[in-house]
Design an enzyme around this catalytic site. Structure first.
Site, PDB file in Angstrom:
ATOM      1  NE  ARG A  61      -2.246  -1.586   3.322  1.00  0.00           N
ATOM      2  CZ  ARG A  61      -2.768  -2.214   4.350  1.00  0.00           C
ATOM      3  NH1 ARG A  61      -4.038  -2.499   4.367  1.00  0.00           N
ATOM      4  NH2 ARG A  61      -2.025  -2.555   5.379  1.00  0.00           N
ATOM      5  CD  GLU A  98       2.306  -9.089  15.504  1.00  0.00           C
ATOM      6  OE1 GLU A  98       1.447  -9.602  16.224  1.00  0.00           O
ATOM      7  OE2 GLU A  98       2.332  -7.879  15.202  1.00  0.00           O
TER       8      GLU A  98
END
Length: 178
Positions: A61, A98
């Site tokens: 994006r 993560e």
């Protein structure tokens, strides 16, 4: 203007996994590109806009946002891609997410420039730190980062100037419908 931009962002609870609040910018891209471009430009100090030579677009994006900035300002556009998406030679950096590891790359044949990193959402800062590291590895001068939506409660100081259009803390409170 920020209320209009917020109203074009769809909030998706528990996506892509439980406990995560995902901000879907697709409706914003469909209906408000002109306002979005204006807001991005207004968020960056004039002296930085005068100094920057290229905007660094972070896949995916960030490509949309950096393209708007480059087109509106007449500056260059550099692409940072996920591993294996660019032909050699490339320069890359690995970084932790993560949920695992990833790698970002850019063309090794770009003359060092003064750049502003551009991305859509700043959450934990892992991607932005990796892009900043990649820029320094390629000898570019990073003036700062232009972020559309900052989630400041999720990251520490990243050691570079951050200019954001929206801050999650300033999100208008949604009224309950009876």
């Amino acid at each position: 203007m920020s209320t209009a931009l917020w109203s074009s962002i769809r909030t998706v609870q528990d996506f892509p996994k439980p406990g995560i609040c995902f901000y879907d910018l697709t409706p914003l891209f469909m209906n408000n590109l002109g306002e979005l471009a204006d807001a991005l430009i207004e968020s960056i100090p004039v002296e930085q806009l005068a100094e920057v030579e290229s905007f660094v677009a972070v896949e995916a994006r960030g490509f949309v946002l950096a393209s708007l900035l480059a087109q509106r300002t007449g500056k260059g556009l550099l692409l940072v891609r996920k591993a294996g998406k660019l032909p050699p030679p490339v320069v890359g950096v690995g970084y932790s997410l993560e949920y695992g590891l990833d790698r970002l790359e850019m063309s090794a044949n770009i003359t060092p420039q003064k750049v502003i990193i551009v991305d859509d959402v700043l959450a934990t800062g892992g991607t932005l730190k990796a892009v900043n590291q990649l820029m320094h590895k390629c000898h570019h001068t990073v003036l700062g980062a232009s972020i559309f939506l900052d989630l400041p409660d999720l990251h520490q100081d990243l050691g570079l100037k951050i200019w954001s259009v929206l801050d999650e803390r300033s999100k208008p409170v949604e009224k309950a419908v009876a």
